[in-house]
Design an enzyme around this catalytic site. Sequence first.
Site, PDB file in Angstrom:
ATOM      1  NE  ARG A 138       0.282   1.365   3.381  1.00 55.87           N
ATOM      2  CZ  ARG A 138       1.233   2.226   3.608  1.00 55.87           C
ATOM      3  NH1 ARG A 138       2.499   1.844   3.678  1.00 55.87           N
ATOM      4  NH2 ARG A 138       1.004   3.517   3.740  1.00 55.87           N
ATOM      5  N   GLY A 139       0.280   2.404  -0.120  1.00 57.11           N
ATOM      6  CA  GLY A 139       1.071   3.629  -0.269  1.00 57.11           C
ATOM      7  C   GLY A 139       1.174   3.921  -1.758  1.00 57.11           C
ATOM      8  CB  ALA A 140       0.361   6.982  -3.683  1.00 54.00           C
TER       9      ALA A 140
ATOM     10  NE  ARG B 296      -6.128   0.834  -1.564  1.00 52.35           N
ATOM     11  CZ  ARG B 296      -5.483   1.363  -0.520  1.00 52.35           C
ATOM     12  NH1 ARG B 296      -4.191   1.157  -0.353  1.00 52.35           N
ATOM     13  NH2 ARG B 296      -6.126   2.135   0.350  1.00 52.35           N
TER      14      ARG B 296
ATOM     15  CD  GLN C 245      -2.853   2.619   6.913  1.00 50.59           C
ATOM     16  OE1 GLN C 245      -3.415   2.966   7.948  1.00 50.59           O
ATOM     17  NE2 GLN C 245      -3.511   2.479   5.774  1.00 50.59           N
TER      18      GLN C 245
ATOM     19  CG  ASP D 225      -3.077   8.074  -1.172  1.00 44.80           C
ATOM     20  OD1 ASP D 225      -2.943   8.517  -0.017  1.00 44.80           O
ATOM     21  OD2 ASP D 225      -2.735   6.927  -1.518  1.00 44.80           O
TER      22      ASP D 225
ATOM     23  CG  ASN E 212      -2.242  11.513   2.928  1.00 50.16           C
ATOM     24  OD1 ASN E 212      -1.708  10.630   2.241  1.00 50.16           O
ATOM     25  ND2 ASN E 212      -1.882  11.731   4.175  1.00 50.16           N
ATOM     26  CE  LYS E 213      -4.915   5.553   4.696  1.00 49.25           C
ATOM     27  NZ  LYS E 213      -5.900   4.775   3.893  1.00 49.25           N
TER      28      LYS E 213
HETATM   29  O1  MRU Z   1      -4.399   3.144   2.348  1.00 52.03           O
HETATM   30  P1  MRU Z   1      -2.918   3.382   2.203  1.00 52.03           P
HETATM   31  O2  MRU Z   1      -2.122   2.802   3.326  1.00 52.03           O
HETATM   32  O3  MRU Z   1      -2.419   2.956   0.846  1.00 52.03           O
HETATM   33  O4  MRU Z   1      -2.763   4.954   2.289  1.00 52.03           O
HETATM   34  C1  MRU Z   1      -1.492   5.508   2.180  1.00 52.03           C
HETATM   35  C2  MRU Z   1      -1.450   6.981   2.356  1.00 52.03           C
HETATM   36  O5  MRU Z   1      -2.439   7.620   2.548  1.00 52.03           O
HETATM   37  C3  MRU Z   1      -0.107   7.627   2.176  1.00 52.03           C
HETATM   38  O6  MRU Z   1      -0.005   8.776   2.971  1.00 52.03           O
HETATM   39  C4  MRU Z   1       0.105   8.027   0.710  1.00 52.03           C
HETATM   40  O7  MRU Z   1      -0.153   6.937  -0.144  1.00 52.03           O
HETATM   41  C5  MRU Z   1       1.461   8.541   0.451  1.00 52.03           C
HETATM   42  S1  MRU Z   1       2.687   7.279   0.492  1.00 52.03           S
HETATM   43  C6  MRU Z   1       4.179   7.944   0.104  1.00 52.03           C
END
Ligand code: MRU
Length: 354
Positions: free
Chosen positions: A48-50, A91, A202, A243, A253-254
């Site tokens: 996970r993470g963009a 996603r 996370q 994201d 973002n999250k």
């Molecule tokens: O649902 P996730 O864990 O994929 O969400 C991740 C985030 O919101 C991060 O802050 C974002 O992807 C940036 S990662 C460098």
Amino acid sequence: MAHGDMTLKWDGSCLKLIDQRKLPFREEYVDCAQAGGVAAAIRDMVVRGAPAIGVSAAYGIVLAAKAYSGDSKDEFMSIIRQASSQLAASRPTAVNLFWALERMEKVVSENRDEDIEKIKGLLEAEAKNIEAQDIEINKKIGENGSKVLRGLAGKSLRLLTHCNAGGLATAGYGTALGVIQSLHEKGAVKEVLVDETRPYLQGARLTAWELYRLGIQAFVIADNMAAHFMSKGSVDAVIVGADRIAKNGDTANKIGTLGLSILAGYFKIPFFVAAPLSTIDISIAGGSDIPIEERPQEELRKVMGKAIIPDYIRVRNPSFDVTPNGNITGIITEAGVAYPPYTESIIKFREELK
Ligand code: MRU
């Protein structure tokens, strides 16, 4: 994670992903030998993470290409298209996924007259490029961000971050955590408050683990404690990842990032977003058009597998929120720090990506 050698490993025929659902207590890898396996790993949060999602999807295309053993160009093209749609459906919010898939599709379309084996090789080279470039880009983000943040307080900084924007969320080094790491290397970090980041945790599970491994002093706090620490003057700056960033700077973002930005504004604390230019979606004018993923209810009902909310109680679980551009002090990219008005600064930076 100092060197980014853990999130994903490509061995030429298999993508090995560290299972982020099991961290920090178990370091196990999931082997993806097919594009469908990569799509499932993204959907199920193994990775996970963009940026990490984008890099993984690129390797998913390589796996689809390598699995084809026929000699029909049309069939080959159609298999790549199918894999791309399957990966794109994993996603919806992180734009890096679509950006990476577009880069891979471009390799195919620009080389459609080459033979299939050659295209397979070019696709693999492109995925490796996307991976290597991501680490380089993150180091630049770290450098650019540390320059700006060092000037803020004239002393070692007390930072607050949300979710995980570290090595685990990228091919390595991280975006927001890359900035923190770069500051730490210059002796400029006193401590980091890490929001636990309900419901998926996370922050508590991944960010705190990464900071521990980097030797950076960190404290996990429950999300609802941020205002308290800000009110006590214990936070010099907030730094988060992204994201998807719209053309006007509105940033998805999250979930919980929006609330933090409002608190930061109230307490006059600088609020920075760190992200690669590939996270900027100039086809979207403002944040209200960013698709927000609603994740399974289970994630909220259970904490680490244990039910805390019975089935007869209804829940909602949006995974992201949108922080309006007015709440963002600056957007730290590999090309420099964009400041308001973002519509101008972002376009200028984004043009460099072409
Ligand atoms: O649902 P996730 O864990 O994929 O969400 C991740 C985030 O919101 C991060 O802050 C974002 O992807 C940036 S990662 C460098």
